[in-house]
Structures are given as structure tokens and as C-alpha cells.
Write an enzyme that holds these catalytic residues in place. Structure first.
Site, PDB file in Angstrom:
ATOM      1  CE1 TYR A 145      -3.380  -0.476   5.005  1.00 34.27           C
ATOM      2  CE2 TYR A 145      -3.115  -2.113   6.707  1.00 34.27           C
ATOM      3  CZ  TYR A 145      -3.015  -0.901   6.281  1.00 34.27           C
ATOM      4  OH  TYR A 145      -2.605   0.462   7.253  1.00 34.27           O
ATOM      5  CE  LYS A 194      -8.099   4.745   8.314  1.00 38.80           C
ATOM      6  NZ  LYS A 194      -6.550   5.237   8.047  1.00 38.80           N
TER       7      LYS A 194
END
Length: 372
Positions: free
Chosen positions: A140, A243
Site C-alpha cells: 500500500y 492490483k
């Protein structure tokens, strides 16, 4: 999962399909934890649509082909895998079982498929790569860019074989189950890559967000852009995966940035409610990418036939998230192994019955979409 719940855990061999694992997990997990895993954002329209859309894809099988030696092996990001499948990055796995991520990673190693460790893993990446197997690291993008790049360096040094950047979480979607449950992490579970002790994720929330949403909003960067992807591509020698792609235009841009793969994903229905089901987005992405990078898919995979459907629509493979977590909750490492064994058996069965001697042949199958 406490000792009383552990006493109620089923034997892995009693699980006959992935739905059995979900039911078994529901019997042992606290309701708030079960909701955290199962829930989606908003009214959960996209969560439900992922499953509905997959069930509308019908495969046209071929016949009179020799499938006596049917095999399921393939390559993912240039490395061999026994199935066209990887375990998706899932946060805080010690929430559902004390063995947590190491148990799932060992199960993935035994199954011969990659395990993806989350930035929000409750166990550090070094402890997971030390177990062997093929380990991918999911990132992240943090507000502190240098800290993000440090995590990638750390994963590389630990022996991770790929970096997966999640691109659909500028902040966490509004997950009403967590809001209603005032969900917060227990003290014994933490984000091992982000803090050493209790954080905002452990405190009872106030207002409209869960504690986890408040915590991630404080550390995740909403300013992640294509320039960030380019910087990451320059920073790491590992295969780079994005993703959270649904728009074919974004997949093309990813190729132009030098990524090695994209994951067509709506985050399992946990981000934008009303986003397109992943399987509906897949064909357009595959067509526009035109073989210039691998295309994986997640969100809603619940059986081996789903893997076949994804391959027939052009995917290189799939990611599996919630089912592995249900297996972990129901039976620890043995539960995850059972989930992966079931997927392997179901996928091989689907391959052979579709007239495919191997996974590559599945990409030549024709599909028909039946709406309504």
C-alpha cells in the site's frame, strides 16, 4: 479464535467444497471478525455482483481430446506454479487464527503456489520468506514515500519474488458491517510492517468510520499516481504487479510504465460499491493488453470452475483471498491446505471435462455469457 472456538474447529478432511470452509469458519469466529472478512462496502452490490457475474459465464467444452494426462501446472511471473493461482494479500490473518500468515504461507508452499504477504500482515515479511516457497509482497502506498520504498527494499532483501502495488485504495471503502460493529483490532494483532505497538486501529472508533478505516486513512496516500508507479518501477528489480485495475485504459498505461502484470480486481467488493465485477472487466483488459503483460483476476473465485472461467476469458491466473482465510479459521494450516487441495482437484476436474489437457489449453476455450 479462542480455545473454545478451536475446540469446535472441523477436521480439514470434512470440508468437501469451499462453501463448507466458509460455514465452518462462521461457526468458530466472533461475529465482528466474521463480518470484517466477509463484508463489502456500501450496500455490498459489487460484493454480490462478483459472484453473480461469474455464474453467468458458461464454458463451451471440447470433446474427443486425450486428457488422460491432464496437468494443472503453469508459470506465474516467470516462475513455475502447480496451479494458475496465488493466495491474495489479506490483512491481519492472526485475527482468525493464532497461527496466522505463517500457516497460510506454509500451505501455499505445500500446494506449489505463491503466497502474497500484505503490508498489513500481522507477521513480518522476513518470517514468511524464511519458510520457503514463492512469496510476493503487496504494497500500500504510504503518505511517506520513502517509507514505502523502504518496505520494498525490505521485501527484496528478505527474498520476496515480486512486488504487488494495490492501486484502488486511496482510502478504505466505507464498510458498514465494520462501522456498525465499531470494529477495532484486538491488542494481540498488529500491522507488523507499520507499528510496534497498539495504534489507532486498536482504539474504539468514533463517528462514521471503523478504527481500521481511520488508521489506514492516516497512513495510506491518496496521492498515489502514475508517477508513483514509475518511481516504483525504477526502484525495484523485482516483477511489478498492479492490483485493482478495472479500466482497460489503465491496463494499457500500466504496460507503458513497464509493469509485468495487472490484477483485474474490485478488491472483493470492498472499495467502490457499484464498481464493475472483475470477470466482466477481464476480457476488455486482456484484449487491450494484447499479451504485453500477464493479466490475473480476483474477486469472487470460489471453486475450480471459476479458475477455468477466468483462464477461458484470457487470464493467466487468479488470486484467492477469503476462501483461504475461511480455511485458516476453520483448521489452521490444515484448513488452508484443504482449501487449496479442493481448488486443485476441482480445477483439474474442470480442465479434463472441458477437454483441456493442460492449463494453457483452457485459454483456447470459448465462453458464452447468459444474462438474466
Amino acid at each position: 479464535m479462542d480455545s473454545t472456538s478451536a475446540d469446535r474447529a472441523v477436521r480439514p478432511e470434512d470440508l468437501r467444497c469451499l462453501a463448507d470452509a466458509e460455514r465452518a469458519a462462521a461457526a468458530v469466529l466472533p461475529a465482528a471478525v466474521r463480518d470484517f472478512v466477509a463484508g463489502g462496502s456500501g450496500a455490498e452490490v459489487t460484493l454480490d455482483a462478483n459472484r453473480t457475474a461469474l455464474d453467468r459465464v458458461f464454458v463451451v467444452p471440447r470433446v474427443l481430446r486425450d486428457v488422460s494426462g491432464c496437468t494443472t501446472g503453469t508459470t506465474l511471473l516467470g516462475r513455475p506454479a502447480r496451479l494458475p493461482l496465488a493466495l491474495a494479500p489479506v490483512a491481519y490473518q492472526r485475527l482468525v487464527h493464532p497461527a496466522g500468515e505463517p500457516a497460510a504461507a506454509r500451505a501455499a508452499r505445500a500446494a506449489g503456489v505463491p503466497f502474497t504477504v500484505s503490508t498489513l500482515s500481522s507477521v513480518p515479511v522476513e518470517a514468511l520468506t524464511a519458510l520457503g516457497g514463492d512469496v510476493w509482497f503487496q504494497l500500500y502506498w504510504l503518505r511517506d514515500t520513502e517509507r514505502s520504498l523502504d518496505l520494498v527494499r525490505r521485501a527484496e532483501d528478505a527474498g520476496a519474488t515480486a512486488v504487488m502495488l494495490t492501486v484502488d485504495v486511496p482510502w478504505m471503502g466505507r464498510r458498514l458491517r465494520d462501522v456498525r460493529n465499531r470494529f477495532a483490532l484486538p491488542d494481540h494483532v498488529r500491522a507488523a510492517h507499520l507499528e510496534e505497538g497498539p495504534s489507532a486501529a486498536h482504539r474504539a472508533p468514533s463517528g462514521r468510520a471503523s478504527a481500521l478505516a481511520a488508521h489506514t486513512a492516516a497512513v495510506f496516500s491518496p496521492a498515489l499516481t502514475w508517477s508513483s508507479v514509475e518511481a516504483l518501477r525504477e526502484h525495484t528489480r523485482l516483477p511489478l504487479v498492479l492490483k485493482g485495475i478495472l479500466a482497460a485504459e489503465d491496463a494499457v498505461r500500466a504496460v507503458e510504465c513497464g509493469v509485468d502484470a495487472v490484477v483485474v480486481s474490485n478488491h472483493g467488493g470492498r472499495q467502490l460499491d457499484g464498481a464493475l465485477p472483475s470477470v466482466d472487466a477481464l476480457p476488455d483488459v486482456v484484449g487491450r493488453v494484447a499479451g504485453r503483460c500477464e493479466v490475473l483476476m480476483d474477486s469472487g473465485i470460489r471453486c475450480g470452475t471459476d479458475v477455468l472461467r477466468a483462464l477461458a476469458l484470457g487470464a493467466s491466473g487468479v488470486l484467492v483471498g477469503r476462501p483461504a482465510l475461511w480455511g485458516l479459521a476453520a483448521g489452521g494450516e490444515g484448513g488452508v491446505r484443504r482449501v487449496l487441495d479442493l481448488l486443485a482437484d476441482e480445477f483439474r476436474d474442470a480442465l479434463g471435462l472441458a477437454g483441456c489437457p493442460d492449463a494453457a489449453a483452457a485459454r483456447e476455450l470459448r465462453t458464452v455469457r447468459r444474462d438474466g
